[in-house]
Design a protein around this motif. Structure first.
Motif, short mmCIF file in Angstrom:
data_model
loop_
_atom_site.label_atom_id
_atom_site.label_comp_id
_atom_site.label_asym_id
_atom_site.label_seq_id
_atom_site.Cartn_x
_atom_site.Cartn_y
_atom_site.Cartn_z
N ILE A 127 0.88 -1.17 0.00
CA ILE A 127 0.00 0.00 0.00
C ILE A 127 0.92 1.22 0.00
CG2 ILE A 127 -1.77 1.26 1.28
CD1 ILE A 127 -2.52 -1.49 2.56
N THR A 128 0.88 1.99 -1.08
CA THR A 128 1.84 3.07 -1.25
C THR A 128 1.14 4.38 -1.61
OG1 THR A 128 2.12 2.49 -3.59
CG2 THR A 128 3.67 1.51 -2.03
N ALA A 129 1.88 5.46 -1.43
CA ALA A 129 1.31 6.78 -1.72
C ALA A 129 0.90 6.90 -3.18
CB ALA A 129 2.32 7.87 -1.36
N ASP A 130 1.68 6.29 -4.08
CA ASP A 130 1.36 6.39 -5.51
C ASP A 130 0.50 5.23 -6.00
OD1 ASP A 130 3.13 4.26 -5.62
OD2 ASP A 130 4.66 5.31 -6.79
N GLY A 131 0.20 4.27 -5.15
CA GLY A 131 -0.68 3.17 -5.52
C GLY A 131 -0.14 2.29 -6.63
N GLU A 171 -5.17 5.48 1.39
CA GLU A 171 -6.43 6.23 1.46
C GLU A 171 -6.97 6.12 2.88
OE1 GLU A 171 -9.34 4.96 -1.35
OE2 GLU A 171 -7.97 5.05 -3.07
N PRO A 172 -7.32 7.23 3.51
CA PRO A 172 -7.90 7.16 4.85
C PRO A 172 -9.19 6.34 4.85
CG PRO A 172 -7.28 9.41 4.32
CD PRO A 172 -7.15 8.63 3.05
N ARG A 188 1.81 2.23 14.40
CA ARG A 188 0.57 2.95 14.09
C ARG A 188 0.26 3.97 15.17
NH1 ARG A 188 -4.49 1.55 16.11
NH2 ARG A 188 -6.35 2.20 14.93
N ARG A 189 0.45 3.59 16.42
CA ARG A 189 0.17 4.50 17.53
C ARG A 189 1.16 5.66 17.60
NH1 ARG A 189 -0.37 4.13 23.15
NH2 ARG A 189 -0.64 6.28 23.90
N LEU A 190 2.46 5.37 17.46
CA LEU A 190 3.46 6.43 17.52
C LEU A 190 3.24 7.46 16.43
CD1 LEU A 190 6.76 4.43 18.26
CD2 LEU A 190 5.32 5.67 19.89
N LEU A 191 2.81 7.00 15.25
CA LEU A 191 2.63 7.89 14.12
C LEU A 191 1.27 8.57 14.11
CD1 LEU A 191 4.30 5.70 11.34
CD2 LEU A 191 5.33 7.52 12.71
N GLY A 192 0.37 8.13 14.97
CA GLY A 192 -0.94 8.77 15.07
C GLY A 192 -1.86 8.46 13.90
N LEU A 193 -1.86 7.20 13.46
CA LEU A 193 -2.66 6.83 12.29
C LEU A 193 -4.03 6.24 12.65
CD1 LEU A 193 0.19 5.25 10.14
CD2 LEU A 193 -1.02 7.40 9.68
N GLU A 194 -4.41 6.32 13.92
CA GLU A 194 -5.65 5.67 14.35
C GLU A 194 -6.88 6.14 13.57
OE1 GLU A 194 -3.17 5.96 18.24
OE2 GLU A 194 -3.39 7.06 16.35
N ASP A 195 -6.94 7.42 13.22
CA ASP A 195 -8.13 7.96 12.55
C ASP A 195 -8.20 7.60 11.08
OD1 ASP A 195 -9.01 9.10 14.91
OD2 ASP A 195 -8.18 11.08 14.46
N VAL A 196 -7.09 7.15 10.50
CA VAL A 196 -7.10 6.85 9.07
C VAL A 196 -6.93 5.37 8.78
CG1 VAL A 196 -6.27 9.15 8.45
CG2 VAL A 196 -4.61 7.31 8.81
N THR A 219 6.79 5.62 5.95
CA THR A 219 7.20 6.34 4.74
C THR A 219 6.05 6.65 3.80
OG1 THR A 219 7.80 4.23 3.69
CG2 THR A 219 9.54 5.42 4.86
N GLU A 220 5.24 5.67 3.45
CA GLU A 220 4.18 5.86 2.47
C GLU A 220 2.94 6.55 3.04
OE1 GLU A 220 4.67 5.21 -0.69
OE2 GLU A 220 6.63 4.27 -0.38
N TRP A 221 2.74 6.46 4.36
CA TRP A 221 1.58 7.07 5.01
C TRP A 221 1.92 8.43 5.64
CZ3 TRP A 221 -3.37 4.61 5.87
CH2 TRP A 221 -3.49 3.36 5.27
N LYS A 222 3.05 8.99 5.26
CA LYS A 222 3.57 10.19 5.91
C LYS A 222 2.58 11.36 5.88
CE LYS A 222 8.22 11.99 6.53
NZ LYS A 222 8.59 11.04 7.57
#
Length: 351
Positions: free
Chosen positions: A36-40, A47-48, A69-77, A152-155
């Motif tokens: 799963i990458t930024a450029d797909g 995608e959130p 996931r927690r350290l980067l704060g991705l819970e909402d997406v 990296t890809e979810w930055k």
């Protein structure tokens, strides 16, 4: 294997074979490598809300993804589904959820998501797994790459103040350190526990403690493994160290010393444990129940030991004296979201 209960219903046995007599343990590392990458570029763009991270708190490989996931704060997406601590020969199950069904994917077994990708999927049903919610199919279970891609890809979706766990200028060193940790520590404890011969066990035992001695020397003068901040390498080592005394020392015969008898590594592990995002992701009840109940060929009674006392994880570590900045220029993550809080009696509450 199934058994029939007195009511006539069938139950799937948790019993499985993990030890092959006369051989050393070899981990199947042929994972689903779709990314799963930024450029797909593999057909799955970041995608959130599109994907669900399926984990089990018992599993050290999944624990990495929970922490990152927690350290980067991705819970909402990126939502998270949590399997129970035990599984049978078929699959991890969602027995913690009402009705035993994941509320987002609508399935009782992680196996169902693998089979939606490939009805003939021939390998183990592993966590962590990233599932495409619209199709219900697993995208990837390549756990080393999953956490790197989250960094990296979810930055674009990281929280403000998220740490850089995989800084570009340190990646070669992080990769080198992490490879040694994987071969001799992360997988090394399994090579001890699932050894099918004395020779295989002796070899794995020696490699494990030789590597722990090397890591001790490295960490005696620096707070973290690479650089002066927490990186992916620390996450990877932590998830094995935190399971060492509750499980690996006895259950897997990794018993030269307990972690709590190795002063440098013990202080290092407590430092991370007391860092938001690490210790509060740990469920010692799930960890112990998984190993002692599922691995019936090395613990046929399935008795889960009461010890050891785990409140010592909260004792002072004094690693701050080595300087170092846990989150670099970033900030600690906020507390876990309510639905993901580990019950206090599964953790190590004070008092």
């Amino acid at each position: 294997m199934t058994t029939e209960t007195s009511s006539g219903t069938q139950e799937f046995s948790t019993k499985g074979a993990y030890v092959t007599g006369g051989t050393e343990f070899k981990r199947d590392t042929n994972y689903i490598t779709t990314r799963i990458t930024a450029d797909g570029r593999d057909g799955f763009p970041v995608e959130p809300g599109r994907y669900r991270l399926v984990v089990a708190r018992a599993c050290p490989w999944a624990n990495r993804a929970i922490i990152v996931r927690r350290l980067l704060g991705l819970e909402d997406v990126l939502s998270m589904g949590i399997c129970g601590p035990t599984h049978d020969k078929r699959s991890w199950t969602f027995d913690l959820d009402p009705g035993g069904v994941d509320p987002v994917l609508g399935i009782p077994r992680l196996q169902d998501a693998y089979f939606r990708r490939d009805p003939e999927y021939p390998r183990g049903i592993t966590v962590p797994a990233m599932v495409d919610i619209p199709t219900g199919a697993v995208v990837t279970n390549d756990y080393p790459q999953i956490t790197l891609d989250l960094s990296t890809e979810w930055k674009a979706f990281h929280r403000e103040g998220a740490p850089d766990l995989y800084p570009e200028h340190l990646r070669a060193e992080i990769d080198e350190v992490a490879l040694g940790i994987f071969k001799d520590v992360n997988n090394g404890v399994y090579r001890c526990g699932f050894a099918g011969s004395q020779e295989a066990y002796d070899k794995a035992y020696t490699r494990l403690f030789d590597r722990l001695d090397q890591l001790t020397a490295r960490l005696a003068t620096q707070r973290y493994l690479v650089g002066d901040t927490i990186t992916e390498a620390d996450v990877r080592l932590f998830t094995t160290l935190v399971r060492f005394d509750p499980v690996y020392h006895g259950h897997f015969k990794c018993n030269r010393q307990k972690l709590s008898e190795m002063p440098v590594l013990w202080a290092y592990a407590r430092d991370l444990f007391q860092t938001p995002g690490f210790g509060d992701s740990i469920d010692f009840v799930h960890i112990k129940r998984h190993y002692y109940v599922v691995h019936t060929d090395i613990n046929p009674t399935q008795i889960v030991p009461d010890g050891p006392d785990l409140t010592n994880w909260l004792t002072p570590h004094h690693r701050e004296e080595l300087s170092g900045r846990p989150f670099g220029d970033g900030t600690p993550p906020p507390p876990p979201i309510p639905s993901e809080i580990v019950p206090a009696d599964h953790w190590v509450p004070l008092g």
